[in-house]
Scaffold this active site. Structure first.
Site, short mmCIF file in Angstrom:
data_model
loop_
_atom_site.label_atom_id
_atom_site.label_comp_id
_atom_site.label_asym_id
_atom_site.label_seq_id
_atom_site.Cartn_x
_atom_site.Cartn_y
_atom_site.Cartn_z
N HIS A 1 1.31 -1.23 -0.21
CA HIS A 1 0.03 0.08 -0.10
C HIS A 1 0.88 1.21 0.23
CE1 HIS A 1 1.26 -1.08 4.10
NE2 HIS A 1 0.45 0.44 4.29
N HIS B 1 1.74 6.99 -0.49
CA HIS B 1 0.79 5.74 0.70
C HIS B 1 -0.56 5.73 -0.10
CE1 HIS B 1 -1.29 4.77 4.25
NE2 HIS B 1 -0.25 4.22 4.40
#
Length: 149
Positions: free
Chosen positions: A57, A72
């Site tokens: 992620h 992110h």
């Protein structure tokens, strides 16, 4: 000086609008955030450099100036345990700006109850070191987000 480009197509929303107090308060570092298109997309490298951190992620690319840029993908997406994220490169790899790094689907992240808003952060930088930060408007993958002086 480092030009940081968008790893995602979507809309710039600025860090203050990230639904996470750590990112919104720029505690990780200054930068901006992208509200991505709701379709399967590839996150691309925001700078030329080496992948120094890689998670399903999130990833960090460090350029030749020692500037580490964190991408992110979504908020609280670590809780998805990598589901729906496909790594296209590995930690230690050298990447070029615009090179695909992770394949993911922001619509699936949203369907799982997480925000797909994605912070792009200049690690270990001060807000004064950044200029021209995109805080609104449409952005394309590879479009300029900010300059890191």
């Amino acid at each position: 000086m480092t030009t940081v480009t968008s790893p995602l197509a979507g809309r710039a929303v600025g860090l203050a609008n990230v639904p996470d107090p750590v990112f919104a308060g720029a505690m990780v570092g200054p930068g901006t955030a992208i509200d991505p298109l709701r379709e399967p997309i590839e996150a691309v490298a925001p700078v030329d450099g080496q992948v120094v951190s890689m998670h399903p992620h999130a990833f960090v690319v460090m350029d030749e100036n020692g500037h580490g840029v964190l991408t992110h993908l979504g908020i609280d997406t670590v809780q998805l345990n990598g589901e729906g994220f496909e790594l296209l490169v590995h930690k230690g790899d050298r990447v070029k700006r615009g090179q695909p790094v992770i394949k993911w689907n922001p619509a699936a992240v949203e369907a799982a109850g997480k925000s797909p808003i994605s912070p792009i952060v200049a690690l270990e930088a001060s807000a004064e070191q950044l200029s021209g930060v995109a805080e609104s408007g449409d952005v394309t993958a590879g479009g300029e987000l900010f300059i890191w002086n």
